[in-house]
Each structure stands twice: as C-alpha cells, then as structure tokens.
Write a protein that holds these residues in place. Sequence first.
Motif, PDB file in Angstrom:
ATOM      1  N   GLN A 218     -15.569  -0.025  24.978  1.00  0.00           N
ATOM      2  CA  GLN A 218     -14.818  -0.304  26.206  1.00  0.00           C
ATOM      3  C   GLN A 218     -15.484  -1.401  27.044  1.00  0.00           C
ATOM      4  OE1 GLN A 218     -13.738   3.458  28.184  1.00  0.00           O
ATOM      5  NE2 GLN A 218     -13.807   4.440  26.181  1.00  0.00           N
ATOM      6  N   ILE A 219     -16.511  -2.031  26.475  1.00  0.00           N
ATOM      7  CA  ILE A 219     -17.149  -3.173  27.130  1.00  0.00           C
ATOM      8  C   ILE A 219     -16.438  -4.446  26.673  1.00  0.00           C
ATOM      9  CG2 ILE A 219     -19.300  -4.399  27.539  1.00  0.00           C
ATOM     10  CD1 ILE A 219     -19.367  -1.480  28.453  1.00  0.00           C
ATOM     11  N   ASN A 220     -15.931  -5.209  27.626  1.00  0.00           N
ATOM     12  CA  ASN A 220     -15.184  -6.427  27.302  1.00  0.00           C
ATOM     13  C   ASN A 220     -16.124  -7.584  26.944  1.00  0.00           C
ATOM     14  OD1 ASN A 220     -12.801  -5.057  28.055  1.00  0.00           O
ATOM     15  ND2 ASN A 220     -13.132  -5.618  30.204  1.00  0.00           N
ATOM     16  N   ASN A 221     -15.656  -8.454  26.038  1.00  0.00           N
ATOM     17  CA  ASN A 221     -16.392  -9.675  25.673  1.00  0.00           C
ATOM     18  C   ASN A 221     -17.832  -9.385  25.280  1.00  0.00           C
ATOM     19  OD1 ASN A 221     -14.100 -11.296  26.391  1.00  0.00           O
ATOM     20  ND2 ASN A 221     -14.669 -11.005  28.537  1.00  0.00           N
ATOM     21  N   LEU A 222     -18.007  -8.332  24.516  1.00  0.00           N
ATOM     22  CA  LEU A 222     -19.338  -7.912  24.092  1.00  0.00           C
ATOM     23  C   LEU A 222     -19.788  -8.723  22.875  1.00  0.00           C
ATOM     24  CD1 LEU A 222     -21.582  -5.791  24.554  1.00  0.00           C
ATOM     25  CD2 LEU A 222     -20.346  -4.279  22.984  1.00  0.00           C
ATOM     26  N   VAL A 223     -21.046  -9.140  22.900  1.00  0.00           N
ATOM     27  CA  VAL A 223     -21.632  -9.849  21.762  1.00  0.00           C
ATOM     28  C   VAL A 223     -22.604  -8.897  21.071  1.00  0.00           C
ATOM     29  CG1 VAL A 223     -22.999 -11.820  21.030  1.00  0.00           C
ATOM     30  CG2 VAL A 223     -21.360 -12.070  22.898  1.00  0.00           C
ATOM     31  N   TRP A 224     -22.462  -8.782  19.754  1.00  0.00           N
ATOM     32  CA  TRP A 224     -23.234  -7.819  18.961  1.00  0.00           C
ATOM     33  C   TRP A 224     -24.369  -8.516  18.220  1.00  0.00           C
ATOM     34  CZ3 TRP A 224     -21.327  -2.587  18.247  1.00  0.00           C
ATOM     35  CH2 TRP A 224     -20.124  -2.337  18.919  1.00  0.00           C
ATOM     36  N   TYR A 225     -25.577  -7.935  18.316  1.00  0.00           N
ATOM     37  CA  TYR A 225     -26.725  -8.367  17.534  1.00  0.00           C
ATOM     38  C   TYR A 225     -27.176  -7.181  16.688  1.00  0.00           C
ATOM     39  CZ  TYR A 225     -27.242 -12.865  19.833  1.00  0.00           C
ATOM     40  OH  TYR A 225     -27.023 -14.154  20.272  1.00  0.00           O
ATOM     41  N   LEU A 226     -27.045  -7.321  15.363  1.00  0.00           N
ATOM     42  CA  LEU A 226     -27.295  -6.210  14.448  1.00  0.00           C
ATOM     43  C   LEU A 226     -28.308  -6.597  13.379  1.00  0.00           C
ATOM     44  CD1 LEU A 226     -23.502  -5.481  13.715  1.00  0.00           C
ATOM     45  CD2 LEU A 226     -24.878  -4.461  15.546  1.00  0.00           C
ATOM     46  N   ASP A 227     -29.055  -5.603  12.910  1.00  0.00           N
ATOM     47  CA  ASP A 227     -29.816  -5.861  11.691  1.00  0.00           C
ATOM     48  C   ASP A 227     -28.920  -5.534  10.492  1.00  0.00           C
ATOM     49  OD1 ASP A 227     -29.811  -3.089  11.492  1.00  0.00           O
ATOM     50  OD2 ASP A 227     -31.999  -2.873  11.485  1.00  0.00           O
ATOM     51  N   LYS A 228     -29.391  -5.861   9.293  1.00  0.00           N
ATOM     52  CA  LYS A 228     -28.556  -5.690   8.106  1.00  0.00           C
ATOM     53  C   LYS A 228     -28.157  -4.236   7.872  1.00  0.00           C
ATOM     54  CE  LYS A 228     -28.927  -9.405   4.750  1.00  0.00           C
ATOM     55  NZ  LYS A 228     -29.491  -9.848   3.456  1.00  0.00           N
ATOM     56  N   ALA A 229     -29.052  -3.319   8.186  1.00  0.00           N
ATOM     57  CA  ALA A 229     -28.752  -1.903   7.981  1.00  0.00           C
ATOM     58  C   ALA A 229     -27.623  -1.443   8.891  1.00  0.00           C
ATOM     59  CB  ALA A 229     -30.010  -1.062   8.230  1.00  0.00           C
ATOM     60  N   ALA A 230     -27.654  -1.856  10.149  1.00  0.00           N
ATOM     61  CA  ALA A 230     -26.594  -1.486  11.088  1.00  0.00           C
ATOM     62  C   ALA A 230     -25.274  -2.117  10.719  1.00  0.00           C
ATOM     63  CB  ALA A 230     -26.993  -1.870  12.509  1.00  0.00           C
ATOM     64  N   ALA A 231     -25.335  -3.291  10.107  1.00  0.00           N
ATOM     65  CA  ALA A 231     -24.114  -4.039   9.749  1.00  0.00           C
ATOM     66  C   ALA A 231     -23.632  -3.722   8.329  1.00  0.00           C
ATOM     67  CB  ALA A 231     -24.379  -5.528   9.883  1.00  0.00           C
ATOM     68  N   LYS A 232     -24.186  -2.706   7.732  1.00  0.00           N
ATOM     69  CA  LYS A 232     -23.950  -2.398   6.320  1.00  0.00           C
ATOM     70  C   LYS A 232     -22.464  -2.330   5.927  1.00  0.00           C
ATOM     71  CE  LYS A 232     -25.029   1.136   2.853  1.00  0.00           C
ATOM     72  NZ  LYS A 232     -25.730   2.418   2.613  1.00  0.00           N
ATOM     73  N   HIS A 233     -21.631  -1.780   6.804  1.00  0.00           N
ATOM     74  CA  HIS A 233     -20.232  -1.526   6.459  1.00  0.00           C
ATOM     75  C   HIS A 233     -19.262  -2.550   7.032  1.00  0.00           C
ATOM     76  CE1 HIS A 233     -21.387   2.148   4.554  1.00  0.00           C
ATOM     77  NE2 HIS A 233     -21.878   2.656   5.674  1.00  0.00           N
ATOM     78  N   ILE A 234     -19.768  -3.637   7.597  1.00  0.00           N
ATOM     79  CA  ILE A 234     -18.832  -4.617   8.148  1.00  0.00           C
ATOM     80  C   ILE A 234     -18.914  -5.929   7.375  1.00  0.00           C
ATOM     81  CG2 ILE A 234     -18.848  -3.587  10.435  1.00  0.00           C
ATOM     82  CD1 ILE A 234     -20.633  -5.938  11.335  1.00  0.00           C
TER      83      ILE A 234
END
Length: 234
Positions: A218-234
């Motif tokens: 529900q946060i608008n215009n959010l920028v995501w910073y992920l490591d590979k493990a967190a991003a595994k399914h995207i």
Amino acid sequence: MSSSNVHIADDNDSLAEMLGYRLEELILLKLNKKQIITIGLSGGSLIDLLASMLPRLQLPWARLRFFFVDERFVPFTSDDSTYGNYQSKLFRQLPLTEKNIIKIDPTLSTVEECAKDYQNKLQEAFPDEDKSFDIVLLGMGPDGHTASLFPNHSVLNINEGLVTFVKDSPKPPAERVTLTLNTINQAKYKIVVITGESKSAIIKEILREKNKTYPIAQINNLVWYLDKAAAKHI
C-alpha cells in the motif's frame, strides 16, 4: 515488471553498495534544493547493510537528519531498541551530533505520550513549510508488514498526524511508535530493502500477482532493493 523500480543484487555486499550509491545520489540531488535532508530508518537487516557502506560515503553529515520510521517503546539499552542498534553499529562510525538524530523518548510514562512527543520532534525538524520526508528506508516482515503497520490491524486506518502508536503489536514488543501509512506515502523517495528467501513468496504475490492487501503493497511509488534469495520467484 519495470526494472526502474526493482533492483536485484547477487549478495548482501552488492546490495549494500547498490543502495549506498542510490542514497548518495538522492541526497546530493536534494541538497541543491534544500538545506536539511530528512532520512527515515527502519530496523532489521537494514542496519547491518547501512553500517557496511554508509561510513564510506562522502556526505554533508551536518545537513542530514536521521529519524526512525518506527521504534519499539523500550529503553535504548534493550536489544529491541532500533535506535540502540543503530547507535552501536552505525552512528558511532559517523560524524554526527545529537541534533542529527531524531528519536523517541522511552522514559515517558505511556506509549501514547511517547508518540505525541515524537511527532512534535519531527515537526520541529522540518526547516520549511514542506512537511514531507525526503527519503524513507523501509523493511518488510514475513507477514508483509512494514514499519509497525501490520496486516488487518487498526493502525493501518490511522492517517491523522505524522505518527501514531501501537499497543498490541502481533510481533513483540507489543508497544511501538510508528509513522502512519499516509506519512510514509507522502515521502518523496520510498525504498524497501529485503534480504532472504523466506520473504520471496510474498514478494512474488506483491510484484507479480499485484496483491495489494499487504501493508508494504500500500506504499505508492515504492522502489525495491532485493538480494537474489528474496527475488527468487520474480
């Protein structure tokens, strides 16, 4: 999914470096427009990431104001204190004075008083009529909560004022002070930093399946910073 709002790093070192470059860029950009830059900090794994790279940045420290997106209503000596953890891991490495750090007063009698006091401190920190924060750094729990805004909790519906309080957090400690959802949404730059495979399924729900029920979604215009493990399914 746009690569402009999702950034994926190979490991924590790369993630910290990527985040550091972006923070430096945003801070220097804002310095051209205003004297004081306000930066909101969250707890958890973000503390170690910032501690690994922030001291290496060449920043105008005297013009920065750090505050906390949320804080537990516990003494600063407690292991649960976000300020206490930042003080021991990061702030001591930086050329900061007390005026650079805006924190709660955990010695007050109640969490309600603490929230009111914290709101007053934040309002005083704004140097001009613009009452929105510059940069807010967020984390996400395995239930999709961010700050101390928990799923299906009444605190999500409180949007008056900059700050509110929680007396019955589903995650201990029970009493907390937190920015409201509206306050976070009004920040100029909102960044969430997430590490670990345990959160990968919920990240997929939010980014791939567009599930908006989680507080972080529900946060608008959010920028995501992920490591590979967190991003595994995207």
